[in-house]
Design a protein around this motif. Structure first.
Motif, PDB file in Angstrom:
ATOM      1  N   VAL A 445     -44.362  25.640  16.727  1.00 23.52           N
ATOM      2  CA  VAL A 445     -43.887  24.611  15.800  1.00 23.52           C
ATOM      3  C   VAL A 445     -42.474  24.204  16.207  1.00 23.52           C
ATOM      4  O   VAL A 445     -41.541  25.005  16.099  1.00 23.52           O
ATOM      5  CB  VAL A 445     -43.890  25.123  14.338  1.00 23.52           C
ATOM      6  N   PHE A 446     -42.299  22.964  16.652  1.00 21.34           N
ATOM      7  CA  PHE A 446     -40.988  22.511  17.119  1.00 21.34           C
ATOM      8  C   PHE A 446     -39.954  22.586  15.989  1.00 21.34           C
ATOM      9  O   PHE A 446     -40.165  22.086  14.885  1.00 21.34           O
ATOM     10  CB  PHE A 446     -41.067  21.068  17.629  1.00 21.34           C
ATOM     11  N   ASP A 447     -38.828  23.213  16.283  1.00 14.00           N
ATOM     12  CA  ASP A 447     -37.754  23.363  15.306  1.00 14.00           C
ATOM     13  C   ASP A 447     -36.423  23.259  16.047  1.00 14.00           C
ATOM     14  O   ASP A 447     -36.002  24.204  16.718  1.00 14.00           O
ATOM     15  CB  ASP A 447     -37.866  24.708  14.590  1.00 14.00           C
ATOM     16  N   PRO A 448     -35.743  22.127  15.954  1.00 15.87           N
ATOM     17  CA  PRO A 448     -34.500  21.936  16.719  1.00 15.87           C
ATOM     18  C   PRO A 448     -33.364  22.856  16.299  1.00 15.87           C
ATOM     19  O   PRO A 448     -32.354  22.934  17.000  1.00 15.87           O
ATOM     20  CB  PRO A 448     -34.154  20.467  16.452  1.00 15.87           C
ATOM     21  N   LYS A 449     -33.499  23.540  15.177  1.00 12.89           N
ATOM     22  CA  LYS A 449     -32.417  24.428  14.740  1.00 12.89           C
ATOM     23  C   LYS A 449     -32.434  25.765  15.483  1.00 12.89           C
ATOM     24  O   LYS A 449     -31.477  26.535  15.392  1.00 12.89           O
ATOM     25  CB  LYS A 449     -32.534  24.686  13.229  1.00 12.89           C
ATOM     26  N   THR A 450     -33.502  26.059  16.190  1.00 11.07           N
ATOM     27  CA  THR A 450     -33.611  27.365  16.838  1.00 11.07           C
ATOM     28  C   THR A 450     -33.171  27.283  18.298  1.00 11.07           C
ATOM     29  O   THR A 450     -33.308  26.252  18.959  1.00 11.07           O
ATOM     30  CB  THR A 450     -35.051  27.885  16.771  1.00 11.07           C
ATOM     31  N   ALA A 451     -32.677  28.410  18.805  1.00 11.92           N
ATOM     32  CA  ALA A 451     -32.182  28.459  20.182  1.00 11.92           C
ATOM     33  C   ALA A 451     -33.305  28.236  21.185  1.00 11.92           C
ATOM     34  O   ALA A 451     -33.150  27.489  22.159  1.00 11.92           O
ATOM     35  CB  ALA A 451     -31.489  29.797  20.432  1.00 11.92           C
ATOM     36  N   TRP A 452     -34.442  28.888  20.961  1.00  8.62           N
ATOM     37  CA  TRP A 452     -35.520  28.817  21.954  1.00  8.62           C
ATOM     38  C   TRP A 452     -35.964  27.381  22.199  1.00  8.62           C
ATOM     39  O   TRP A 452     -36.158  26.957  23.337  1.00  8.62           O
ATOM     40  CB  TRP A 452     -36.710  29.671  21.519  1.00  8.62           C
ATOM     41  N   TRP A 453     -36.090  26.598  21.129  1.00  3.75           N
ATOM     42  CA  TRP A 453     -36.557  25.231  21.299  1.00  3.75           C
ATOM     43  C   TRP A 453     -35.530  24.356  22.015  1.00  3.75           C
ATOM     44  O   TRP A 453     -35.883  23.412  22.729  1.00  3.75           O
ATOM     45  CB  TRP A 453     -36.935  24.629  19.941  1.00  3.75           C
ATOM     46  N   ALA A 454     -34.246  24.649  21.855  1.00  5.18           N
ATOM     47  CA  ALA A 454     -33.224  23.890  22.578  1.00  5.18           C
ATOM     48  C   ALA A 454     -33.409  24.037  24.082  1.00  5.18           C
ATOM     49  O   ALA A 454     -33.338  23.063  24.846  1.00  5.18           O
ATOM     50  CB  ALA A 454     -31.831  24.356  22.162  1.00  5.18           C
ATOM     51  N   PHE A 455     -33.670  25.268  24.526  1.00  4.99           N
ATOM     52  CA  PHE A 455     -33.819  25.526  25.959  1.00  4.99           C
ATOM     53  C   PHE A 455     -35.203  25.114  26.458  1.00  4.99           C
ATOM     54  O   PHE A 455     -35.342  24.631  27.585  1.00  4.99           O
ATOM     55  CB  PHE A 455     -33.544  27.003  26.244  1.00  4.99           C
ATOM     56  N   ASP A 456     -36.220  25.313  25.639  1.00  6.42           N
ATOM     57  CA  ASP A 456     -37.567  24.939  26.052  1.00  6.42           C
ATOM     58  C   ASP A 456     -37.681  23.427  26.224  1.00  6.42           C
ATOM     59  O   ASP A 456     -38.346  22.945  27.149  1.00  6.42           O
ATOM     60  CB  ASP A 456     -38.583  25.423  25.010  1.00  6.42           C
ATOM     61  N   PHE A 457     -37.017  22.659  25.354  1.00 10.87           N
ATOM     62  CA  PHE A 457     -37.062  21.209  25.483  1.00 10.87           C
ATOM     63  C   PHE A 457     -36.450  20.769  26.817  1.00 10.87           C
ATOM     64  O   PHE A 457     -37.034  19.961  27.550  1.00 10.87           O
ATOM     65  CB  PHE A 457     -36.322  20.529  24.328  1.00 10.87           C
ATOM     66  N   VAL A 458     -35.271  21.273  27.132  1.00 18.71           N
ATOM     67  CA  VAL A 458     -34.614  20.884  28.388  1.00 18.71           C
ATOM     68  C   VAL A 458     -35.473  21.276  29.586  1.00 18.71           C
ATOM     69  O   VAL A 458     -35.619  20.502  30.546  1.00 18.71           O
ATOM     70  CB  VAL A 458     -33.211  21.520  28.476  1.00 18.71           C
ATOM     71  N   SER A 459     -36.060  22.470  29.545  1.00 20.74           N
ATOM     72  CA  SER A 459     -36.900  22.932  30.648  1.00 20.74           C
ATOM     73  C   SER A 459     -38.087  22.000  30.861  1.00 20.74           C
ATOM     74  O   SER A 459     -38.429  21.645  32.001  1.00 20.74           O
ATOM     75  CB  SER A 459     -37.388  24.354  30.364  1.00 20.74           C
ATOM     76  N   ASN A 460     -38.731  21.600  29.778  1.00 19.29           N
ATOM     77  CA  ASN A 460     -39.888  20.717  29.893  1.00 19.29           C
ATOM     78  C   ASN A 460     -39.485  19.302  30.302  1.00 19.29           C
ATOM     79  O   ASN A 460     -40.163  18.663  31.109  1.00 19.29           O
ATOM     80  CB  ASN A 460     -40.648  20.682  28.568  1.00 19.29           C
ATOM     81  N   TRP A 461     -38.398  18.775  29.760  1.00 17.16           N
ATOM     82  CA  TRP A 461     -37.961  17.418  30.086  1.00 17.16           C
ATOM     83  C   TRP A 461     -37.576  17.296  31.552  1.00 17.16           C
ATOM     84  O   TRP A 461     -37.764  16.243  32.168  1.00 17.16           O
ATOM     85  CB  TRP A 461     -36.791  17.017  29.181  1.00 17.16           C
ATOM     86  N   ALA A 462     -37.083  18.393  32.113  1.00 15.91           N
ATOM     87  CA  ALA A 462     -36.655  18.365  33.513  1.00 15.91           C
ATOM     88  C   ALA A 462     -37.806  18.059  34.459  1.00 15.91           C
ATOM     89  O   ALA A 462     -37.582  17.602  35.588  1.00 15.91           O
ATOM     90  CB  ALA A 462     -36.018  19.702  33.894  1.00 15.91           C
ATOM     91  N   ARG A 463     -39.030  18.264  34.029  1.00 15.76           N
ATOM     92  CA  ARG A 463     -40.168  18.036  34.924  1.00 15.76           C
ATOM     93  C   ARG A 463     -40.432  16.566  35.181  1.00 15.76           C
ATOM     94  O   ARG A 463     -41.247  16.213  36.034  1.00 15.76           O
ATOM     95  CB  ARG A 463     -41.412  18.725  34.340  1.00 15.76           C
ATOM     96  N   LEU A 464     -39.736  15.669  34.456  1.00 15.94           N
ATOM     97  CA  LEU A 464     -39.844  14.241  34.752  1.00 15.94           C
ATOM     98  C   LEU A 464     -39.204  13.912  36.092  1.00 15.94           C
ATOM     99  O   LEU A 464     -39.626  12.976  36.777  1.00 15.94           O
ATOM    100  CB  LEU A 464     -39.168  13.425  33.647  1.00 15.94           C
ATOM    101  N   ASN A 465     -38.182  14.668  36.471  1.00 13.53           N
ATOM    102  CA  ASN A 465     -37.502  14.457  37.752  1.00 13.53           C
ATOM    103  C   ASN A 465     -36.755  15.749  38.075  1.00 13.53           C
ATOM    104  O   ASN A 465     -35.535  15.831  37.954  1.00 13.53           O
ATOM    105  CB  ASN A 465     -36.533  13.275  37.678  1.00 13.53           C
ATOM    106  N   TYR A 466     -37.511  16.762  38.492  1.00 10.04           N
ATOM    107  CA  TYR A 466     -37.031  18.142  38.461  1.00 10.04           C
ATOM    108  C   TYR A 466     -35.763  18.378  39.275  1.00 10.04           C
ATOM    109  O   TYR A 466     -34.769  18.884  38.751  1.00 10.04           O
ATOM    110  CB  TYR A 466     -38.135  19.098  38.921  1.00 10.04           C
TER     111      TYR A 466
END
Length: 574
Positions: A445-466
């Motif tokens: 469940v996406f929750d921007p207040k948590t640390a894990w989701w902050a890092f997981d989002f950046v990791s996944n977004w990076a795959r657009l142009n790694y």
């Protein structure tokens, strides 16, 4: 499916003892939880829980407020508050238990006892057996898996050898179930590798062995048992009294054949496919000391029954070419075999932007189950930094010096999500609490207040142009923060703790740790938002009203596609 390391005092540049672990558990519970010290009544019993990884891994009133049902509201999950986790058994409780950091396995306690872990294939991987089931079916009880075993050790021990002996006694008495496991255990003086598995025998029900890592050396394990010959009268090896008679009774070892080989006796070797484990072992050892010129290929190959999955090419531990820094250890966990023949940032599978991630699909066989055979159509190399990492930590116990106060000597450097794109932040082992951002969050469940989701989002977004995003945007910020923390923040913590009472220092470290970690999460949120705008719609959108830049694709990658056959003229092609 983890990679775990020990760097002994003599192998680290500043004399630190280091135990590190990447928890590669896909979408399991990624929280780091603070479990407080507790006092217990005479005659109290400790609950033992079953192996479990999905969120929430545990719901109980027995391990402090951070595992209580109310804490699960913070993730904004639409699911109802889960019921309390039911124990599978009980053992006698001690009067006082120590505080510790907990993940899917125990991490580090207030006395700086440190743990690491990896899962291994074993010939026999049974389910747990409760006391009631054991009595009913005339079986031996099987209460412990490495999860709870590591937690009991952190609750009760402050020395590595003490923890090894306690865990061994618990397995001998209460039995072991599930997969083979490796636990790393270290204090400021000693580091041990503790390996265990179940045996298909009701009298000789469980097996374990522990081997000490020599000071000045580095050890790595990656989903395969690493202890080999168990010879008598060795001071650096401790093993269960059930081990040799049990293996002899099963026909898994004959004393006439020579010393017992732990790996080949209890396991089929490689966890998933050839080199799933050994390639990572080779990579760490080769990076730590390239002068050894270790080959990435085992001597006789996997078809030779005398070698294969039981290859002896890689030593138990090695001396590094140069003593390792903390940031050297961070770098080991960020490896995709760059610069080798196995480089995952290259080739058609890496796509146009050098993405080293290779997702698991229906043709990849059994990723987590070595008890079933399935045809493998192929396989990707298994890197150290992999897309399904839940978190990585590097436990550091700094040496006794006048400059380092006792309160700030032990540190857990914790990085949520994937090692390559995370940022390690320090938490003092004697802290009295952890930030809520790090102790909350459901990975479903996406929750921007948590640390894990902050890092997981950046990791996944990076795959657009790694390669562009990581090299230009993510890694520079990561390295800037981590360098400041190693060279500045920790020294400030030391300075603040000098002259303080124990309680004052612990209160101070708690506050400073929270402030620092929360600030890093804020910076990572800001980074994620910047990446959305900067790389929108396949462009590189530059600041200050500059014209967006076309990124496109490299000529090398275009040559691998049908680009050259596109509509470049009006002439009819034959």
């Amino acid at each position: 499916m983890c990679t775990t390391l020990i760097i002994t005092r003599g192998a680290s540049k500043d004399g630190s003892m280091i135990v590190a672990h990447s928890d590669d558990d896909e979408l399991g519970d990624q929280r780091i939880i603070y479990v407080p010290a507790q006092d217990h009544e005479q005659g109290a019993m400790r609950q033992v829980f079953e192996e479990h990884y999905r969120y929430p891994r545990l719901v109980t009133y027995e391990r402090g407020p951070n595992y209580e049902p109310a804490t699960h509201h913070v993730s904004q999950s639409p699911n109802p508050v889960p019921d309390l986790t039911g124990p599978i058994g009980y053992i006698p409780q001690v009067r006082h238990t120590y505080a510790y950091f907990d993940g899917n396995y125990g991490i580090m306690n207030e006395h700086n006892l440190m743990m690491g872990e990896c899962t291994n294939g074993a010939k026999y991987q049974p389910a747990h057996v409760s006391a009631e089931e054991a009595e009913k079916n005339s079986k031996h009880i099987r209460l412990f898996y490495s999860q709870e075993l590591s937690r009991v050790a952190l609750e009760r021990c402050n020395k590595a050898r003490e923890a090894v002996e306690l865990m061994g006694k618990l397995l001998d008495k209460y039995g072991y179930y599930s997969t083979g496991e490796t636990l790393l255990v270290a204090d400021e003086d000693e580091a041990w590798v503790f390996e265990m598995c179940a045996l298909p025998d009701e009298q000789y029900h469980s097996a374990w062995v522990a081997q000490q890592v020599p000071d000045g050396e580095v050890f790595v394990a990656a989903n395969e048992f690493r202890i080999r010959q168990i010879e008598d009268n060795r001071r650096d090896i401790i093993c269960s009294e059930l081990l040799k008679p049990g293996l002899k009774n099963l026909g898994w070892w004959n004393p006439e054949d020579g010393p017992l080989d732990w790996l080949s006796s209890v396991s089929n070797g490689e966890y998933n496919h050839p080199y799933y484990s050994l390639r990572r072992v080779w990579r760490v050892l080769d990076r730590v000391n390239p002068d050894l010129a270790l080959s990435p290929w085992v001597t006789r190959g996997f078809k030779d029954v005398k070698d294969g999955s039981y290859a002896i090419d890689y030593p138990f531990s090695i001396k590094p070419k140069c003593p390792l820094t903390l940031q050297d250890v961070f770098a080991l966990y960020r490896d995709h075999y760059e610069g080798t023949q196995f480089d995952l940032t290259r080739g058609v599978a890496a796509g146009p932007y050098g993405d080293p991630n290779r997702f698991v699909g229906p043709y990849d066989g059994n990723q987590n189950n070595v008890t079933e055979n399935e045809h493998m159509y192929g396989a990707w190399e298994r890197p150290i930094s992999i897309f399904y990492q839940g978190y990585t930590y590097v436990n550091q116990l700094r040496p006794k010096t006048p400059e380092i106060p006792e309160a700030s000597k032990g540190l857990c450097w914790f990085g949520p999500d994937v090692s390559y794109t995370t940022c390690f932040v320090p938490f003092a082992a004697q802290a009295l609490e952890l930030p809520e951002r790090y102790q909350s969050g459901d990975p479903q469940v996406f929750d921007p207040k948590t640390a894990w989701w902050a890092f997981d989002f950046v990791s996944n977004w990076a795959r657009l142009n790694y390669q562009r995003m990581t090299r230009v945007d993510i890694l520079p910020l990561q390295q800037k923060i981590e360098t400041e923390e190693v060279q500045k923040t920790i020294l400030q913590w030391d300075e603040c703790c000098r002259g303080k009472s124990d309680l004052e220092a612990r209160d101070l470290l708690t506050r400073l740790g929270k402030e620092n970690a929360n600030e890093v999460v804020k910076q990572w949120h800001k980074l994620g938002h910047a990446l959305i705008a900067k790389y929108s719609d396949g462009y590189c959108n530059l600041p200050e009203n500059q014209e967006p830049q076309n990124i496109g694709y490299s000529s090398k990658w275009l040559a691998l596609t049908n680009y050259k056959d596109g509509p470049t003229s009006y002439e009819m092609k034959p």
